[in-house]
Design an enzyme around this catalytic site. Structure first.
Site, PDB file in Angstrom:
ATOM      1  N   ASP A 106       0.259  -1.340   0.332  1.00  0.00           N
ATOM      2  CA  ASP A 106       0.359   0.002   0.202  1.00  0.00           C
ATOM      3  C   ASP A 106       1.313   1.148  -0.491  1.00  0.00           C
ATOM      4  O   ASP A 106       1.871   1.073   0.248  1.00  0.00           O
ATOM      5  CB  ASP A 106      -0.912   0.289   0.918  1.00  0.00           C
ATOM      6  CG  ASP A 106      -1.948  -1.137   1.117  1.00  0.00           C
ATOM      7  OD1 ASP A 106      -1.789  -1.362   0.116  1.00  0.00           O
ATOM      8  OD2 ASP A 106      -2.517  -1.462   2.413  1.00  0.00           O
TER       9      ASP A 106
HETATM   10  N1  URA Z   1      -1.293  -6.173   3.725  1.00  0.00           N
HETATM   11  C1  URA Z   1      -1.714  -4.956   3.464  1.00  0.00           C
HETATM   12  O1  URA Z   1      -2.842  -4.155   4.404  1.00  0.00           O
HETATM   13  N2  URA Z   1      -1.101  -3.523   3.597  1.00  0.00           N
HETATM   14  C2  URA Z   1       0.206  -3.958   2.594  1.00  0.00           C
HETATM   15  O2  URA Z   1       0.532  -2.673   2.053  1.00  0.00           O
HETATM   16  C3  URA Z   1       0.575  -5.699   2.842  1.00  0.00           C
HETATM   17  C4  URA Z   1      -0.167  -6.369   3.121  1.00  0.00           C
END
Ligand code: URA
Length: 247
Positions: A106
């Site tokens: 993310d």
């Molecule tokens: N899980 C999440 O919620 N975000 C990420 O970036 C990776 C795994």
């Protein structure tokens, strides 16, 4: 291997932009099979021809594999019209035309990200069937104990009914905002945040620290990247073998 233009080859091997390598070739710095080549469109076979740049032999690598310590605030994408991407952070000498992140973090997640131009390798690494472990360090709001660990071990059902595989949850630092170590074997959208949301522990920060046997190099500052070592690449092949022999 099919012959390719010398300027395209050198640009793809990280010697600069097409314009820069064009200048390099015209300056008489590049030799193919012992002969100076000044024509950027000269056709050569990098697997057969001995190519030198300023007397140094080109060690041709068909693909590049990078480890990045992703900072918060950049997108796990190759290009974006508005936002900065992880590929924008790659220094010129490590850039390749088709470089992309193998898997997504993310925008606000930090840590280990692999970038490559080898689509087949990325595909195999990301396949959920491979059961590759991904380890995250997560700071959350609210205490965490055995009850939450047991729920993770059984397999969390997300708010939309999606069942997650059993996952491991360890407490690294206790308190009202504990630091957790979470190990998952899959990569659903926002998976860690959604799993922790289900147990009422909102995520304050999230960092990926390893994928399979590959650990985030702690000497890399956020936003920096380096090539994977031969041993690290071999480790990935071992865990995600090709169905056919690579040659
Ligand atoms: N899980 C999440 O919620 N975000 C990420 O970036 C990776 C795994």
């Amino acid at each position: 291997m099919a012959k390719q233009r010398l300027d395209k080859l050198l640009a793809n091997q990280g010697f600069g932009s097409r314009t820069e390598v064009g200048k390099l070739i015209r300056s008489g710095t590049v030799q193919v099979e012992g002969k100076t080549v000044r024509c950027p469109s000269f056709a050569c076979d990098p697997e057969k021809d001995n190519i030198t740049i300023a007397g140094e032999t080109l060690l041709y690598r068909p693909f590049i594999y990078l480890m990045m310590n992703k900072p918060a605030g950049v997108l796990s994408a190759s290009r974006d019209h508005r936002a900065k991407t992880v590929v924008d952070l790659v220094p010129e000498h490590l850039r390749r035309k088709d470089l992309f992140p193998a898997g997504r973090l993310d925008k606000d997640t930090t840590g280990l990200l692999i970038l490559t131009d080898d689509g087949q390798m990325a595909h195999r690494m990301l396949s959920p069937k491979k059961g590759i472990e991904k380890v995250y360090h997560v700071r959350v709001e609210g205490e965490v104990g055995k009850e939450q660990q047991d729920r993770f071990a059984k397999g969390i059902i997300l708010a939309d009914g999606t069942a997650c595989l059993p996952a491991r949850l360890d407490v690294l630092e206790e308190g009202h905002t504990p630091l957790l170590r979470v190990v998952i074997m899959e990569g659903k959208y926002h998976q860690i945040k959604r799993m922790l949301g289900v147990i009422g522990r909102p995520v304050l920060s999230l960092q990926r620290v390893s994928i399979g046997g590959l650990k985030l190099d702690e000497t890399l500052c956020q936003g920096e990247c380096r090539e994977l070592t031969a041993e690290e690449i071999e480790e990935i092949w071992k865990r995600c073998p090709y169905p056919i022999e690579r040659n």
